[in-house]
Scaffold this motif. Structure first.
Motif, PDB file in Angstrom:
ATOM      1  N   VAL A 283       0.595  -0.754   4.316  1.00  4.53           N
ATOM      2  CA  VAL A 283       1.212  -2.082   4.330  1.00  4.53           C
ATOM      3  C   VAL A 283       2.306  -2.104   5.391  1.00  4.53           C
ATOM      4  O   VAL A 283       3.431  -1.713   5.101  1.00  4.53           O
ATOM      5  N   PRO A 284       2.017  -2.537   6.581  1.00  8.25           N
ATOM      6  CA  PRO A 284       3.088  -2.659   7.568  1.00  8.25           C
ATOM      7  C   PRO A 284       3.601  -4.100   7.643  1.00  8.25           C
ATOM      8  O   PRO A 284       2.875  -4.993   8.029  1.00  8.25           O
ATOM      9  N   VAL A 285       4.839  -4.292   7.239  1.00  9.14           N
ATOM     10  CA  VAL A 285       5.449  -5.624   7.341  1.00  9.14           C
ATOM     11  C   VAL A 285       6.886  -5.458   7.809  1.00  9.14           C
ATOM     12  O   VAL A 285       7.717  -4.938   7.072  1.00  9.14           O
ATOM     13  N   GLY A 286       7.170  -5.873   9.016  1.00 10.41           N
ATOM     14  CA  GLY A 286       8.516  -5.731   9.540  1.00 10.41           C
ATOM     15  C   GLY A 286       8.937  -4.268   9.500  1.00 10.41           C
ATOM     16  O   GLY A 286       8.216  -3.380   9.931  1.00 10.41           O
ATOM     17  N   GLY A 287      10.128  -4.018   8.944  1.00  8.02           N
ATOM     18  CA  GLY A 287      10.598  -2.644   8.863  1.00  8.02           C
ATOM     19  C   GLY A 287       9.959  -1.862   7.732  1.00  8.02           C
ATOM     20  O   GLY A 287      10.217  -0.675   7.560  1.00  8.02           O
ATOM     21  N   PHE A 288       9.169  -2.547   6.946  1.00  6.29           N
ATOM     22  CA  PHE A 288       8.550  -1.937   5.772  1.00  6.29           C
ATOM     23  C   PHE A 288       7.253  -1.283   6.198  1.00  6.29           C
ATOM     24  O   PHE A 288       6.312  -1.962   6.589  1.00  6.29           O
TER      25      PHE A 288
END
Lengths: 99, 541, 645
Positions: free
Chosen positions: C70-75
């Motif tokens: 799950v790549p979302v922004g800094g996550f």
């Protein structure tokens, strides 16, 4: 003759018609009263036309007559149909749409 | 001029509705196949959209179409999609064929004489009509165009809820019909009230733009552009009033506590496929519009209203979940669970972090799929016994193991079990909220315990225990029913393990929205040297 | 080599998928497919172990990132595996014991019509548990963490037609969810603090974070561990979980899943070391639970529930050790492994006894079984000696070290913890001797089999109702795992301590310090032996010398409370269940009357108003005409008036 007198007559006729509409129950009589009111208006229109010296009033009078004739045709047809099915021409008996 | 793909995507189901309605009354099956064929054609077009959509491209909207429509009022026929819209269009296009397939026999005439004639053609035509309107609403970038379809979809929905219900159970036909009519009217009134307030705000928006720009406009792009250039500036009070007008309508549709009470009635009385249409498709327009219109048109007012909205969505999460625990009716239970989930979605949107908003968008998609699966299986269960009451079931697992198994998996998706799609979105929403509002994020986490409670209580009471006499002869899922549920479950598994196709198209759109509200993610307190992740490796390539 | 790690998880996952989706065609061979895939996983584990052994001590870490999840922004959440000495230990334990229990279940579940599904669930459990220990970040660990919870739910409730089993399964999942909430908040805190939740950076960067933040993370991790490992205050589910088939109790609720909390705390050592308050909380929970579980174990007549109490207590020891910091980590894990052997063995023995006694679980209805089931008796007996810490057997080495480490904590705290651990050892000796005596010694107190509630539903009811059971030794598939586990219970501890092998093996990952105990190691050992003798003697005096009554005596206040799990369930029932019911019921009422009432009220008042307005429309054309004329008159008057003004 002073054309204003015709206006008085028109007002008188209109009042008679209006009173008839308010008082009478028989649909035919009601109809006649409405015709009376329409004709009172016609008379007033024609009088105004005469007073102001242009034809607009008379043109409208013709329109009114055409509309009134059409209205009589449809209206009488409806009244006759109601009379056939309910054996009464009283408008007070025709309240079916309001329940 | 380029090929009008977006118009076509919405026009196909609309045409389908007409074609389905035109099938002669005697040929019910032909009508069903027609509807299914048109919904599948729409699915193909949505897939083409997904392929043609370039996640990294410049500009907020792609595949745009723009024509003048009502020149005197500056209304334009403007369509365009960003990543969020594409994802939701795909969701809609995927779900509708399953809705049609699941409702295959829902509008067949009943055997008993006392029951009314049920127009099969009308049922499927109305479903396609709803799909067409929802698609246009997702595609519209002109506020007025959006508004028209946002409101117009109430009409077919009204007839779907009021006209078609479950087989009458113990209550008898008359009472069921009365309840259904109550639910349909309630649905209509709630949403009309919301819509009328929004109409006032739409007119207000026109007045402001007409006053400041010289010519009034409803175009989202023109308004945001004008704001960026400084040509258009809302007075604080005006902006807040307009924001509230828009938000109210969307909060009714979403639905947000305390504007939620129409949903349990509507979902309870409608047939399961229609209930899916309500919660998984139509309601998404509300949350979607918050992201697209509320945040982008009124960024300052959105920030002003954030604390209140966060609290309301927190209340929604816990309140919905607690009420779901207290329900005795399977469909109403799912409806309250949905209210809780919509709380999460709105929480994510107004957390104003990329994780929150991406999570909210994924949540819309995943909630659509998982609730559809759960509701449709519940519908299959209800159709076998003719009762919506939980207490009327027990031990179904033993006689219909496949039905029970799919019910359990859908239920586990609803409680956001890791490995299934909703987990990813729920966790993103929670993390996104937590980084900015730790207390609210922490309390919202309670929702995962309550979700486990209502799902497991439902499963335990209906599926386990000794086999009840009335369910002893219950048949297991039929081929048609399995064909509805299995793909949905496969989709839940796939998106749970590999959500990247979805995040890839959603992320840029969310970053654009974030830039519109001038918000950046909070920075970690003690940043550590970030490890090289697979994402970086792929990005470097 | 790295790719093998993924295969480790994939093999049982494949098994689960095939068995659960395969349908009835697989009914006949399904159990062997499941067992085979578990064994494949074990073989891969051994290969990897050999490979790690071939490398030097500091270089025994393998890592592989499979894909970006799950790549979302800094996550950034990746699916990535990390194999080091700690996870390797767990892998061997999980797949080893797991394979044995698969084999055992082939015999144990032979008469169950849903055996294929049972093996599917077992494989699912193995996959999730391996994912838990192999994950290289906390979010992936969380996936495994909930995955084992799911498998546990499915297996506890395997006999779903029994309402008690279904309720127990639900309860286990719910209580675990409370713990999971702790884990997810911990992950969120990590993300807020460090911007990541991968093991490496978080644990490496823990020094940089403030103590308050670390304490918060630590407490949340502890909450998670309490849920999964059945520690006070979230221990109530474990006793009920014994509703599941016995192999499940052995594998999940004794050897592996319930120890995940220990793994979590040891893995997050760096966080706890920076947060002394959180550590204090951990040792408190451990000490309280080790006594709690032991006391409950003393009072239960249900053989599995007695063992469940014992499990709780032994995990209390591990948590206690894990809370002591580097002094205790290695011993926590060592006790975990030896406990895995002997407790699994004990459960399998209990299963064998139940199998022979027509699913009777009440120990008061056993007695004198040693001659009828010699293999079970010997293996159970060895497990018994191991758990009470008989010198030379596994439990002796691991438990002794923990008690020593507890004293080494120093100060009053050290004395309290050490004292609790010693007391626990005494009670352990007491209740285990009680189980042993009641089951295998003494007079026969067998009861005729009760008539089953639903014919054919009971898994192994070979005889009709009303007959006395005919105990017999279990089939080969069941005895072989018992023998292997018994051998492990005897020798594992000794093997680990030879040349300090286990400490050296784990040290690079967990770190290790020798504790400085105020009392010498010899004194501790002597004291342990002394309390052991006291415990055994007490039990013998009560249950060996005198005949055991068939119906339980009323007992002291403490006994009665302990039978009811020290009133924990009553507390839960009154406060949480009743309170929750009242809350939801009143909310349903509020929703109906207040929230909906406002809406319906508005609708009703509008309706009332329009009803009154309706009266104006009386249906007489005349009255409409009057209003028309009246309206026209008003309009004319208004016009004239405007003119005049």
């Amino acid at each position: 003759m002073n054309p204003v007198n015709y206006l008085y007559l028109a007002a008188l006729l209109f009042t008679v018609g209006a009173a008839g509409v308010l008082i009478r129950r028989n649909a035919i009589v009601l109809f006649m009263c409405i015709e009376l009111m329409l004709n009172a208006c016609n008379l007033a229109f024609v009088t105004f036309s005469r007073m102001h010296g242009n034809l607009d009033g008379q043109v409208i009078a013709f329109f009114t007559m055409v509309v009134a004739a059409a209205e009589v045709v449809i209206g009488l047809a409806i009244i006759v149909t109601i009379f056939r099915s309910r054996h009464s021409a009283s408008v007070d008996d025709s309240g079916l749409l309001k329940l | 001029m380029s090929f009008p793909l977006l118009t076509l995507t919405a026009a196909v189901p609309a045409l389908g509705a007409v074609a389905t309605a035109a099938v002669p009354a005697a040929r019910r099956t032909a009508a069903k196949w027609t509807a299914l064929a048109f919904s599948l054609a729409t699915l193909v077009l949505a897939a083409v959209q997904l392929v043609r959509f370039a996640p990294g491209a410049k500009g907020p909207f792609q595949l745009t179409e723009s024509h003048a429509w009502i020149k005197d009022f500056g209304v334009r026929y403007e369509l365009g999609v960003d990543g969020i819209a594409v994802a939701l269009i795909a969701l809609t296009a995927v779900l509708v064929p399953f809705v049609i397939l699941a409702g295959w026999h829902d509008a067949d005439p009943l055997e008993t004489k006392s029951s009314r004639w049920r127009p099969t053609q009308g049922f499927f035509a109305l479903i396609l009509m709803v799909e067409a309107m929802v698609l246009i609403a997702f595609e519209a970038t002109d506020v007025f165009l959006f508004y028209i379809f946002f409101e117009a979809m109430l009409i077919p929905m009204y007839f779907l809820i009021g006209g078609f219900g479950d087989r009458a159970g113990e209550h008898g036909e008359a009472e069921t019909a009365a309840q259904r009519s109550y639910a349909a009217v309630k649905f209509l009134l709630y949403n009309l009230a919301g819509g009328l307030i929004m109409l006032a705000a739409v007119i207000g928006l026109y007045a402001v733009t007409a006053h400041q720009l010289g010519a009034g406009t409803f175009s989202l792009q023109e308004i945001t552009q004008a704001r960026a250039d400084g040509r258009l500036e809302f007075a604080t009070t005006t902006e807040r009033a307009l924001f509230l007008g828009f938000f109210f309508a969307f909060a009714v549709k979403a639905p947000l506590w305390p504007l939620h009470t129409w949903l349990p009635n509507a979902m309870g009385e409608a047939t399961a496929p229609v209930a899916v249409l309500i919660t998984a498709v139509v309601d998404k327009v509300g949350t979607f519009a918050m992201l697209r219109f509320c945040l982008q048109l009124f960024p300052e007012a959105s920030k002003w209203a954030t604390p209140a909205i966060l609290v309301l969505s927190l209340v929604s999460i816990l309140y919905g979940a607690l009420l779901a625990v207290g329900q005795r009716d399977i469909k109403r239970l799912i409806a309250y669970a949905s209210i809780s989930h919509f709380g999460f979605i709105i929480l994510g949107i107004f957390a104003m972090t990329t994780q929150g908003q991406s999570g909210a968008t994924l949540y819309m998609v995943n909630h659509g799929i998982s609730t559809a699966a759960l509701m449709l299986v519940a519908g299959f269960l209800i159709s076998r016994r003719g009762s919506r009451l939980i207490a009327d079931y027990g031990g179904v697992q033993k006689v219909a193991p496949v039905l029970a198994g799919t019910f359990l998996v859908s239920g586990l998706a609803t409680l956001s079990l890791p490995g299934l799609a909703p987990f990813v979105s729920e966790f993103l929403v929670l993390v996104g909220t937590f980084t900015r509002h730790p207390v609210i994020g922490g309390i919202a986490t309670l929702g995962i315990v309550l979700a486990a409670l209502y799902v497991l209580v439902l499963y335990q009471r209906t599926m386990t225990g000794p086999v009840r006499e009335q369910v002893r002869r219950m048949p297991d899922l039929r081929a048609r029913e399995l064909a509805v549920v299995a793909p949905l479950i496969a989709l839940l598994l796939f998106l749970g393990v590999y959500p990247k196709p979805l995040t890839k198209i959603v992320n840029p759109a969310v970053e654009h929205t974030m830039s519109q509200v001038h918000k950046t993610d909070p920075r970690p307190d003690v940043p550590v040297k970030a490890p090289v992740t697979a994402h970086d490796v792929e990005a470097a390539k | 080599m790295e790719n093998l790690i993924g295969l480790l998880v994939l093999a049982p996952l494949l098994g689960a998928a095939v068995l659960l989706c395969g349908g009835r065609r697989l009914d006949r061979a399904g159990h062997w497919v499941g067992t085979l895939l578990a064994a494949v996983s074990f073989v891969i584990g051994v290969v990897l172990f050999a490979y790690l052994l071939g490398r030097s001590g500091d270089d025994r870490e393998l890592g592989v990132t499979v894909f970006s999840w799950v790549p979302v922004g800094g996550f950034r959440a990746d699916v990535g595996f990390q194999l080091d000495q700690l996870s390797m230990t767990f892998v061997l334990l999980i797949t080893g014991v797991g394979s044995l229990i698969h084999l055992y279940s082939v015999g144990y579940m032979a008469h169950d019509e849903r055996r294929r599904r049972f093996f599917g669930y077992l494989n699912l459990f193995l996959a999730a548990m391996l994912l838990l220990v192999l994950a290289d970040n906390y979010l992936l660990l969380y996936v495994g963490w909930e995955g084992v919870g799911l498998a546990s739910f499915l297996l506890i409730g395997f006999w779903q037609h029994k309402p008690s089993a279904a309720t127990a399964a639900k309860k286990a999942f719910l209580v675990n969810r409370v713990g999971d909430m702790g884990l997810s908040i911990a992950i969120m805190l990590m993300f807020t603090t460090f911007g990541t939740f991968a093991f490496g950076p978080v644990l490496g960067g823990a020094d940089g974070a403030g103590e308050g933040r670390l304490t918060a993370i630590g407490l949340m991790l502890l909450l998670a561990a309490c849920g999964k490992s059945a520690q006070v205050p979230l221990q109530s589910w474990l006793g009920d979980a014994m509703e599941g088939p016995t192999p499940v109790s052995a594998l999940i609720h004794a050897a592996t899943m319930v120890t995940a909390g220990v793994y979590l705390i040891v893995r997050s050592g760096a966080i706890f070391e920076g947060a002394p308050d959180a550590q204090t909380a951990v040792v408190t929970v451990g000490a309280v639970t080790l006594l709690f579980g032991a006391i409950v174990g003393c009072a239960k007549d249900d053989i599995k529930k007695a063992l469940a109490g014992s499990t709780m207590s032994q995990i209390g020891y591990m948590i206690l050790a894990a809370g002591l910091g580097p002094v205790g980590y290695v011993f926590a894990i060592m006790h975990l492994v030896t406990h895995g052997f002997f407790k699994a063995g004990l459960f399998l023995g209990a299963g064998s006894v139940m199998h022979a006694m027509d699913d009777e679980v009440d120990m008061r209805h056993y007695g004198g079984l040693r001659t009828y089931m010699p293999i079970t008796f010997v293996t159970f007996g060895l497990g018994y000696l191991a758990i009470i810490g008989f010198p030379g057997l596994s439990g002796f080495f691991s438990k002794d070290k923990i008690i020593e480490a507890a004293f080494a904590k120093g100060g009053t705290e050290g004395w309290i913890l050490g004292g609790a651990a010693l007391l626990g050892a005494a009670i352990t000796a007491y209740y285990m001797t009680r189980v042993m005596l009641m089951t295998f010694f003494g007079e026969k107190r067998w009861q005729p089999a009760p008539s089953p509630a639903e014919p054919g539903a009971e898994p192994a009811a070979a005889h009709g109702a009303g007959e006395l059971p005919h105990p017999h030794e279990a089939p080969r598939t069941m005895t072989v795992p018992m023998i292997v586990l018994a051998v492990g219970s005897v020798f594992a501890g000794g093997l680990f301590t030879v040349n300090n092998a286990f400490v050296k093996w784990l040290e690079p990952v967990t770190g290790h310090e020798e504790g400085h105990s105020p009392v010498s190691a010899l004194t501790v050992t002597a004291a342990t032996m002394a309390v052991l003798v006291v415990g055994v003697a007490l039990a013998w005096a009560q249950y060996g010398r005198r005949p055991v009554p068939v119906t339980a005596p009323r007992g002291s206040l403490l006994t009665r409370a302990a039978r009811r799990d020290l009133l924990q369930d009553d507390f839960n029932h009154v406060v949480l269940v009743r309170g929750g019911e009242h809350l939801t019921r009143s909310l349903v009422y509020v929703d109906h009357t207040v929230v909906d009432g406002v809406v319906n009220g508005t609708a009703a008042s509008v309706g009332g108003l329009s009803g009154r307005m309706r009266k104006l429309q009386n249906g007489y054309a005349r009255s409409y005409a009057v209003s028309m004329f009246g309206g026209a008159a008003v309009l004319i008057a208004a016009t004239l008036l405007m003119r005049a003004v």
